[in-house]
Enzyme design. Structure first.
Site, short mmCIF file in Angstrom:
data_model
loop_
_atom_site.label_atom_id
_atom_site.label_comp_id
_atom_site.label_asym_id
_atom_site.label_seq_id
_atom_site.Cartn_x
_atom_site.Cartn_y
_atom_site.Cartn_z
N LYS A 1 0.84 -1.19 0.00
CA LYS A 1 0.00 0.00 0.00
C LYS A 1 0.88 1.24 0.00
CE LYS A 1 -4.19 -1.86 0.48
NZ LYS A 1 -5.36 -1.58 -0.41
N LYS B 1 -14.61 -6.54 -6.02
CA LYS B 1 -14.84 -6.71 -4.59
C LYS B 1 -16.29 -7.17 -4.40
CE LYS B 1 -10.78 -5.07 -3.32
NZ LYS B 1 -10.64 -3.73 -2.71
#
Length: 336
Positions: free
Chosen positions: A153, A250
């Site tokens: 990230k 997702k």
């Protein structure tokens, strides 16, 4: 059918930070659907970015509880259409849809991958996510969990330097997720440097609405780019086609396994790489994702691995990153 609802607050092993938020706990809603002596389980996590809370999801379900419990359940796809007609949020529909699929498979005594006609001899290796932190902490997380693929990230002022330092400690594949924090110019400039550091692809570097920027990136970026925040609904797959090399689906955002299966098919037909990602779910949600794994190019299903304590049994991710699929039908979920 009988509905069971429960809220859990999942404690994380480490503070989890991305470009826009940090947290040490993850609230999640577990749904149980019971019929003919079997119970299927589904899950959806809270999410401040999409203004979703466990309380809001439970409130939605309570408004249609009577309709759901009197529904003549046959196929998950028919049930999903019924849920869509009730005007529920996609997160709420996801939890119910996952539970319906788990229930359906358990009633048939078959895992979902078998019902869908996909074997489990081949599937992609899940990445393990390293959240934003100071470099020593990020290195320590990698050393604590040696893994063949890391999702890093980013979204800081020294992103390339972070990757350069992390590369000194592992030969693992790196994937970069900036969570909308970069501009087109930053993405294009960072990509050659990251490619030299053996980065496989970039995930959602730009804001979801920055289509002009993504056009520049698609024309000049030397690394593949995967859509995440830009690809929420089924209709987004076609919109992403000209600008991205792949899509990250997702389940919570699109509304469960039913639309995800259609998105996978559509993405492949368009020549896109297809990935399914997680939202720090327990093994309830992760086990549903695992049933899709044989159909995917990439998968991010490390959510339960980031928890101090899991709340369910289902898919098992071994230390060598291989998967042990549960023998139960459906997604193979049991609560602890």
């Amino acid at each position: 059918m009988q509905i069971l609802l429960k809220k859990y607050t999942l404690a994380l092993k480490h503070t989890f930070s991305i470009s826009r938020e940090s947290h040490d706990y993850q609230d999640t809603m577990i749904v149980g659907l019971s019929l003919n002596g079997q119970t299927g389980y589904g899950e959806a996590t809270s999410n401040p970015y999409y203004k979703i809370t466990v309380e809001s999801m439970m409130g939605e379900i309570e408004t249609v509880r009577e309709k759901i419990e009197s529904f003549d359940f046959t196929l998950p796809e028919v049930f999903h259409q019924f849920l869509t007609e009730q005007g529920l949020s996609n997160f709420t529909i996801c939890a119910l849809d996952l539970a319906a699929h788990d229930l359906y498979g358990k009633l048939l005594g078959k895992p979902l991958y078998d019902i869908w006609g996909t074997g489990i001899n081949h599937y992609p290796t899940s990445n393990y996510t390293i959240g934003i932190a100071d470099i020593p902490t990020m290195v320590r997380k990698m050393e604590e969990k040696p893994w063949p693929i890391y999702k890093i990230k980013l979204g800081t002022e020294n992103d390339v330097e972070i990757v350069r330092e992390l590369r000194k400690h592992t030969d693992a594949i790196f994937r970069i997720d900036a969570n909308c924090a970069w501009t087109a110019e930053e993405t294009i400039a960072n990509a050659p440097l990251l490619k030299e550091l053996a980065v496989e692809f970039l995930e959602q570097p730009l804001k979801a609405s920055d289509w002009d920027g993504m056009k520049k990136v698609s024309e000049h970026c030397v690394l593949p780019v995967i859509a995440d925040e830009s690809c929420i609904l089924e209709s987004d797959v076609e919109a992403c086609g000209p600008y991205f090399d792949g899509i990250n689906i997702k389940l919570t955002k699109c509304g469960g396994l039913t639309p995800a299966l259609r998105m996978i098919k559509k993405g492949k037909a368009m020549g896109l790489k297809v990935m399914v990602g997680c939202m720090t779910e327990s093994s309830v949600g992760i086990s549903a994702i695992a049933q899709l794994a044989p159909q995917l190019d990439f998968v991010d299903m490390d959510g339960a691995m980031l928890l101090k304590e899991d709340i369910a049994n289902g898919i098992r991710i071994n230390e060598d990153a291989s998967l042990e699929f549960p023998k139960l039908g459906g997604s193979g979920i049991t609560l602890k």
